[in-house]
Design an enzyme around this catalytic site. Sequence first.
Site, PDB file in Angstrom:
ATOM      1  N   HIS A   1       0.860  -1.181   0.000  1.00 11.33           N
ATOM      2  CA  HIS A   1       0.000   0.000   0.000  1.00 11.33           C
ATOM      3  C   HIS A   1       0.896   1.230   0.000  1.00 11.33           C
ATOM      4  O   HIS A   1       1.719   1.410   0.894  1.00 11.33           O
ATOM      5  CB  HIS A   1      -0.924   0.029   1.214  1.00 11.33           C
ATOM      6  CG  HIS A   1      -1.927   1.144   1.151  1.00 11.33           C
ATOM      7  ND1 HIS A   1      -3.206   0.973   0.658  1.00 11.33           N
ATOM      8  CD2 HIS A   1      -1.832   2.457   1.489  1.00 11.33           C
ATOM      9  CE1 HIS A   1      -3.845   2.129   0.690  1.00 11.33           C
ATOM     10  NE2 HIS A   1      -3.033   3.038   1.195  1.00 11.33           N
ATOM     11  N   CYS A   2       0.751   2.064  -1.020  1.00 15.25           N
ATOM     12  CA  CYS A   2       1.643   3.212  -1.199  1.00 15.25           C
ATOM     13  C   CYS A   2       0.935   4.505  -0.786  1.00 15.25           C
ATOM     14  O   CYS A   2      -0.101   4.862  -1.360  1.00 15.25           O
ATOM     15  CB  CYS A   2       2.096   3.307  -2.655  1.00 15.25           C
ATOM     16  SG  CYS A   2       3.227   4.679  -2.987  1.00 15.25           S
ATOM     17  N   VAL A   3       1.492   5.193   0.199  1.00 17.58           N
ATOM     18  CA  VAL A   3       0.868   6.435   0.665  1.00 17.58           C
ATOM     19  C   VAL A   3       0.996   7.536  -0.376  1.00 17.58           C
ATOM     20  O   VAL A   3       0.174   8.465  -0.416  1.00 17.58           O
ATOM     21  CB  VAL A   3       1.500   6.902   1.993  1.00 17.58           C
ATOM     22  CG1 VAL A   3       1.204   5.903   3.093  1.00 17.58           C
ATOM     23  CG2 VAL A   3       3.002   7.117   1.849  1.00 17.58           C
TER      24      VAL A   3
ATOM     25  N   ASN B   1      -3.216   4.537  -2.623  1.00 18.30           N
ATOM     26  CA  ASN B   1      -3.864   3.365  -3.198  1.00 18.30           C
ATOM     27  C   ASN B   1      -2.972   2.153  -2.975  1.00 18.30           C
ATOM     28  O   ASN B   1      -1.779   2.279  -2.706  1.00 18.30           O
ATOM     29  CB  ASN B   1      -4.094   3.559  -4.701  1.00 18.30           C
ATOM     30  CG  ASN B   1      -5.122   2.598  -5.276  1.00 18.30           C
ATOM     31  OD1 ASN B   1      -5.730   1.802  -4.553  1.00 18.30           O
ATOM     32  ND2 ASN B   1      -5.318   2.655  -6.578  1.00 18.30           N
TER      33      ASN B   1
END
Length: 309
Positions: free
Chosen positions: A155-157, A161
């Site tokens: 999960h990429c801040v 998303n």
Amino acid sequence: MAWNVFKFCTALRGLGSVMIFLVLGVVGVTYYALVVLNYGPSLFHGGLDLLIALPVLLLFHFLLVMLLWSYFSVVYTDPGGVPQNWKPVVDEEKGDADPLLSEHSGVGLSVEQENTLATPAGEPVRFCRKCNQFKPPRCHHCSVCGRCILKMDHHCVWVVNCVGSKNYKYFLLFLFYTFLETTLVTLSLLPHFIAFFSDQEIPGTPGTIAATFLTFVLNIAFALSVLGFLIMHISLVTANTTTIEAFEKKRTSKWRYDIGRWKNFEQVFGMEKKFWLIPAYSEEDIRQMPELQGLQYPSKPNLDAVQQF
């Protein structure tokens, strides 16, 4: 007091569009320093200044378009969720049958059943107790998104998303174009940065000089950090592994999904070469490559079912 990881996940979810505006803010500062303050005015000077500024600006704008296209493709593309009522196909020759799966359509499988049920490809049947549903191969639950993600990488801040089967290529292109863009900006502003520490007079106001200095520092920092991520993900793609699987596969000497570097590459970028460098897939690839849908993947035969990722 114990640290609650789930509260942290909720906080990440709450960042929302803040991170998007932060990315756009960095892009805006960079555009202002490179185009408006430094190379844009050189277009009107003519001579050597024009010959240097024109290719720099053309390449900068091209990379900027590709960067933003890739970025928003990652942000707004669903990484891939498990279809409703999805069930795995089990190996009936080993005594497993669909009625057993139907029996557990609403409740979790026991540990013993997860260890004995397997698909024809030898992949163990897994069940997510948080989503209360079966999990396809290479699927993992994301505590931030609150659902299972197909071929979840992380999960990429920065993109607000998850990065999964359907937007992993877009994420890689975002890293690629970000590295090229920040490297171009760093090299273009390097003479101005060197002049800042020399005795020569620097044109402009203190504000414009500070903007140029800040832009150089930001871009060289992003270029170096993104390069590290890019190298890591290139190695993951060639081994057909996600970030999560890279830690899990340490428990096994062989990886069932590593079917050769070229085939591994095609599983992410598709077979149509003209689509490799843009955040999109051809319709033919979508039709012919079921792995792009994230539910099934070709694997090496005759590997133990213990590889259950």
